[in-house]
Scaffold this motif. Sequence first.
Motif, PDB file in Angstrom:
ATOM      1  N   LYS A  61      -1.553   4.803 -11.300  1.00  0.00           N
ATOM      2  CA  LYS A  61      -1.371   3.396 -11.863  1.00  0.00           C
ATOM      3  C   LYS A  61      -2.739   2.585 -11.724  1.00  0.00           C
ATOM      4  O   LYS A  61      -3.240   3.143 -10.626  1.00  0.00           O
ATOM      5  N   THR A  62      -2.877   1.654 -12.383  1.00  0.00           N
ATOM      6  CA  THR A  62      -4.078   0.762 -12.330  1.00  0.00           C
ATOM      7  C   THR A  62      -3.575  -0.631 -11.691  1.00  0.00           C
ATOM      8  O   THR A  62      -2.680  -1.206 -11.717  1.00  0.00           O
ATOM      9  N   ARG A  63      -4.583  -1.099 -10.726  1.00  0.00           N
ATOM     10  CA  ARG A  63      -4.223  -2.627 -10.120  1.00  0.00           C
ATOM     11  C   ARG A  63      -3.740  -3.419 -11.227  1.00  0.00           C
ATOM     12  O   ARG A  63      -4.192  -3.603 -12.331  1.00  0.00           O
TER      13      ARG A  63
ATOM     14  N   LEU B  77       0.550  -4.357  -9.225  1.00  0.00           N
ATOM     15  CA  LEU B  77       0.118  -3.302  -8.114  1.00  0.00           C
ATOM     16  C   LEU B  77      -0.932  -3.588  -7.541  1.00  0.00           C
ATOM     17  O   LEU B  77      -1.983  -4.256  -7.803  1.00  0.00           O
TER      18      LEU B  77
ATOM     19  N   SER C 258      -0.633   1.996  -2.544  1.00  0.00           N
ATOM     20  CA  SER C 258      -0.660   3.784  -2.565  1.00  0.00           C
ATOM     21  C   SER C 258      -0.048   4.061  -1.528  1.00  0.00           C
ATOM     22  O   SER C 258      -0.475   3.920  -0.433  1.00  0.00           O
TER      23      SER C 258
ATOM     24  N   VAL D 242      -2.828   3.986  -6.496  1.00  0.00           N
ATOM     25  CA  VAL D 242      -3.324   2.779  -7.554  1.00  0.00           C
ATOM     26  C   VAL D 242      -4.708   2.856  -7.312  1.00  0.00           C
ATOM     27  O   VAL D 242      -5.495   3.000  -6.204  1.00  0.00           O
TER      28      VAL D 242
END
Lengths: 115, 113
Positions: B13-15, B81, B86, B112
């Motif tokens: 996933k991305t921040r 996130l 992570s 992440v």
Amino acid sequence: DQQVKQNSPSLSVQEGRISILNCDYTNSMFDYFLWYKKYPAEGPTFLISISSIKDKNEDGRFTVFLNKSAKHLSLHIVPSQPGDSAVYFCAASLDLNFGNEKLTFGTGTRLTIIP
Amino acid sequence: DAGVTQSPTHLIKTRGQQVTLRCSPKSGHDTVSWYQQALGQGPQFIFQYYEEEERQRGNFPDRFSGHQFPNYSSELNVNALLLGDSALYLCASSFADRTYEQYFGPGTRLTVT
């Protein structure tokens, strides 16, 4: 605040010899202790436990010793086998009253059994 | 006898995004606990669900939330996130009166970026 400590990140033992893994804790309210074994890419697997009213519990090759005055427990594996190579986590639980039994884990010790 | 299962196995996933992780408990178990395991650390308790309610919570921010369904399965949600989220997320199940003996699933590895 690390309430459960495993001060040895790694341990190597010859096959057939005794493996001794140590764990110290700081919270005197802990009254149930467990050892978990973890292989890569798997979740921890329950191995053996001990209640604070006992000082020793044995299950086959595995024995856990508890020294409450020293706030110290140890896991003995004898004889050690190659399949015992894994990361071992010590965990502790506060009182066993319903609803308060979350586990507090140590950082783990990687045990390697040398054939 | 099916053990604890978790999905997905891996997730990137991305921040700033949100993520939902899922857990099915071992057959017969009614209590689910979630743990976060950072690299080189032991599992850290996030929260525990019993009878569809959060029964205990560890030292995690409100960005971490969960849910338990009538069939005892559970979800862990993390909002907004951060790179520090992570980790390996572990689900453990148990009987309500023996939650000190928990059975763990294989975990979900969240990265992440």
